[in-house]
Design a protein around this motif. Structure first.
Motif, PDB file in Angstrom:
ATOM      1  N   ARG A   2      21.050  31.438  52.808  1.00 12.35           N
ATOM      2  CA  ARG A   2      19.814  31.561  52.049  1.00 12.35           C
ATOM      3  C   ARG A   2      20.027  32.325  50.743  1.00 12.35           C
ATOM      4  O   ARG A   2      21.059  32.960  50.537  1.00 12.35           O
ATOM      5  N   ASP A   6      16.146  36.430  49.101  1.00  9.42           N
ATOM      6  CA  ASP A   6      15.555  36.319  50.434  1.00  9.42           C
ATOM      7  C   ASP A   6      16.290  37.208  51.432  1.00  9.42           C
ATOM      8  O   ASP A   6      15.671  37.904  52.248  1.00  9.42           O
ATOM      9  N   LEU A   7      17.612  37.175  51.383  1.00  6.55           N
ATOM     10  CA  LEU A   7      18.402  37.968  52.317  1.00  6.55           C
ATOM     11  C   LEU A   7      18.182  39.462  52.090  1.00  6.55           C
ATOM     12  O   LEU A   7      18.057  40.244  53.042  1.00  6.55           O
ATOM     13  N   GLU A  10      14.634  40.515  53.241  1.00  9.55           N
ATOM     14  CA  GLU A  10      14.566  40.568  54.701  1.00  9.55           C
ATOM     15  C   GLU A  10      15.220  41.847  55.225  1.00  9.55           C
ATOM     16  O   GLU A  10      14.664  42.539  56.092  1.00  9.55           O
ATOM     17  N   ASP A 195      26.961  38.261  55.483  1.00 10.73           N
ATOM     18  CA  ASP A 195      25.998  37.958  54.419  1.00 10.73           C
ATOM     19  C   ASP A 195      25.496  39.258  53.808  1.00 10.73           C
ATOM     20  O   ASP A 195      25.656  40.335  54.376  1.00 10.73           O
TER      21      ASP A 195
END
Length: 253
Positions: A2, A6-7, A10, A195
């Motif tokens: 993603r 976004d990561l 989150e 990530d």
């Protein structure tokens, strides 16, 4: 994978209280020391009439033990974790004691057959010696020197050698407090972060690795790391751990 934003969003919003790492499932891996601390702890707790777990966090590790001593006490100094520990452990009859970092344990002398801890913030050897019964044992897994140094240096640049968590120094301090150190085992374990959300989350949780970390302050570093992760290169660091077993000498006969 993603989008970066976004990561990061989150990971910034995710809960980092307690000492569980389930949020990283599928995003990071870490080898565990061969001795298996949770299993060792459970074995020791099942064999003693009384035990104290120091810096218990949210009671996660003690809570895994299927059998607890008839008298089980845990200490914790961070208020949110105190509440988590109470919710988890008090239904099993565990007494949760809120402490103040750097102050003596509010517990009597010669009170516990076993004292344990997984990753104590700063072992207070004098207090550990004081609350153990003569012949009692301390069994704990400590964070070793320069743990996750690679991750810290990615943000802070080269760091000086040594961070005060050397097992030889801890052994000397334990002996100075009157304990007899029976065994010390060390381990160096590979960590992989896959990530950028995993990196942001772990730095929010383990705040001592990059003490001034914020996404805004280190955005350029995070973007560089994100590019490598997207190219299929996990970020590799190493955690260090040592297992210490010590006893309080029995009273002379």
């Amino acid at each position: 994978m993603r989008a970066f934003e976004d990561l990061v969003a989150e990971a910034t919003a995710a809960d980092v209280s307690g000492w569980g790492f389930g949020w990283l499932a599928g995003r990071a891996t870490e080898e565990r020391p061969a001795w298996g601390y949770a299993r060792l702890l459970a074995e020791h707790l099942a064999r003693v009439p009384s035990a104290l777990d120091v810096d218990t966090s949210g009671g996660e590790v003690v809570g895994e033990a299927p059998v607890l001593p008839p008298r089980m006490v845990v200490t914790e100094s961070w208020a949110p974790n105190v509440e988590r520990a109470r919710a988890r452990l008090e239904p099993r009859g565990v007494h949760v004691v809120e402490t103040v970092a750097g102050e003596p344990f509010p517990l009597p002398d010669n009170a516990f057959d076993l004292v344990t801890s997984r990753h104590p913030v700063r072992p207070d050897w004098t207090q550990i010696h004081r609350v153990l019964v003569p012949g009692g044992r301390y069994v704990a897994q400590h964070v070793g020197p320069e743990s996750a140094r690679e991750l810290s240096e990615a943000f802070l640049g080269p760091l000086p050698d040594g961070d005060g968590r050397d097992p030889e120094r801890e052994v000397a301090a334990a002996q100075d407090a009157g304990l007899s150190v029976e065994d010390v085992r060390t381990a160096r374990c590979r960590m992989e972060l896959h990530d950028i959300g995993a990196i942001v989350w772990i730095l929010r949780k383990c705040v001592w690795w990059v003490p001034d970390f914020t996404v805004e302050r280190y955005r350029d570093v995070l973007l560089d790391l994100d590019a490598g992760l997207r190219a299929g290169r996990p970020f590799v660091a190493h955690s260090t751990r040592h297992l210490i077993t010590a006893t309080k000498p029995a009273r002379p006969s």
